[in-house]
Enzyme design. Sequence first.
Site, mmCIF file in Angstrom:
data_model
loop_
_atom_site.group_PDB
_atom_site.id
_atom_site.type_symbol
_atom_site.label_atom_id
_atom_site.label_comp_id
_atom_site.label_asym_id
_atom_site.label_seq_id
_atom_site.Cartn_x
_atom_site.Cartn_y
_atom_site.Cartn_z
ATOM 1 N N VAL A 48 5.227 1.594 2.341
ATOM 2 C CA VAL A 48 5.047 3.027 3.310
ATOM 3 C C VAL A 48 3.663 3.347 3.132
ATOM 4 O O VAL A 48 2.956 3.655 4.405
ATOM 5 C CB VAL A 48 6.064 3.985 2.642
ATOM 6 C CG1 VAL A 48 5.679 5.243 3.705
ATOM 7 C CG2 VAL A 48 7.411 3.509 2.904
ATOM 8 N N GLU A 49 3.026 3.364 1.943
ATOM 9 C CA GLU A 49 1.674 4.114 2.009
ATOM 10 C C GLU A 49 0.702 3.092 2.321
ATOM 11 O O GLU A 49 -0.347 3.803 3.039
ATOM 12 C CB GLU A 49 1.333 4.264 0.232
ATOM 13 C CG GLU A 49 2.187 5.122 -0.248
ATOM 14 C CD GLU A 49 1.727 6.772 0.206
ATOM 15 O OE1 GLU A 49 0.941 6.919 1.061
ATOM 16 O OE2 GLU A 49 2.643 7.505 -0.363
ATOM 17 N N SER A 50 0.511 1.770 2.215
ATOM 18 C CA SER A 50 -0.483 0.963 2.359
ATOM 19 C C SER A 50 -0.301 -0.382 3.086
ATOM 20 O O SER A 50 -1.261 -1.048 3.465
ATOM 21 C CB SER A 50 -1.474 0.858 1.215
ATOM 22 O OG SER A 50 -0.524 -0.106 0.194
#
Length: 211
Positions: A48-50
């Site tokens: 999700v983040e990167s």
Amino acid sequence: SYRAILAKRGFVGMQAVYDAVRVWRTITMPAATAAHLDRARVEAVMAVESQGMPNVTSSANCRGLMQLKDGTARQYGIARPLQESYIPERNIPAGTRYLGELVQRYEGDGDTALAAYNRGEAGFDRREERMQSTMGDDRSGYWHTRSYLPRETQKYVPSVLAWEYVIRYFDEHGTLPPTNGHGAIEFLAAKSGAPYGPSTKFRLRSWFRDA
């Protein structure tokens, strides 16, 4: 939700993110073990983040695979965030340790820890206190506070759980899950031991299928 991720990325795009996250497994596995976390949950946060890309910088200047703010990076041993936050061997253990400490802070409530990872624990706690004051309700945690959180954080937890489902399913079956998300919550609960109650399962099913 799983459907939203599928609609956005398609099967090929989702497999590309899975493959990008899996590349770092030799770092993620020992980091997760040290933080008393499940490796698939950490990889889902990374997805999700990167999307598994180590050189990502957000508009809020969060950096690297686990998207650490500079202050958080320093707190967890990254002395020079502008350079070192992009090094997977530094970023993954730091972010994983931070998430593990959030789980401890929220007494094992992994979903609330995810919300605090996204919003910051101080930001989450303020919204929770506002909910309790407004509603006269002493219940706590992400699912009770969700409607008082920013939309990004509202969506963040189900997104991480959806990616955790994808990662676990792909690990076991070598393919992406069914498009309707049928059985997703039961699959996650069986694999992770997450204590999802009936109301949480109902909310999660709606997010996996409809959001």
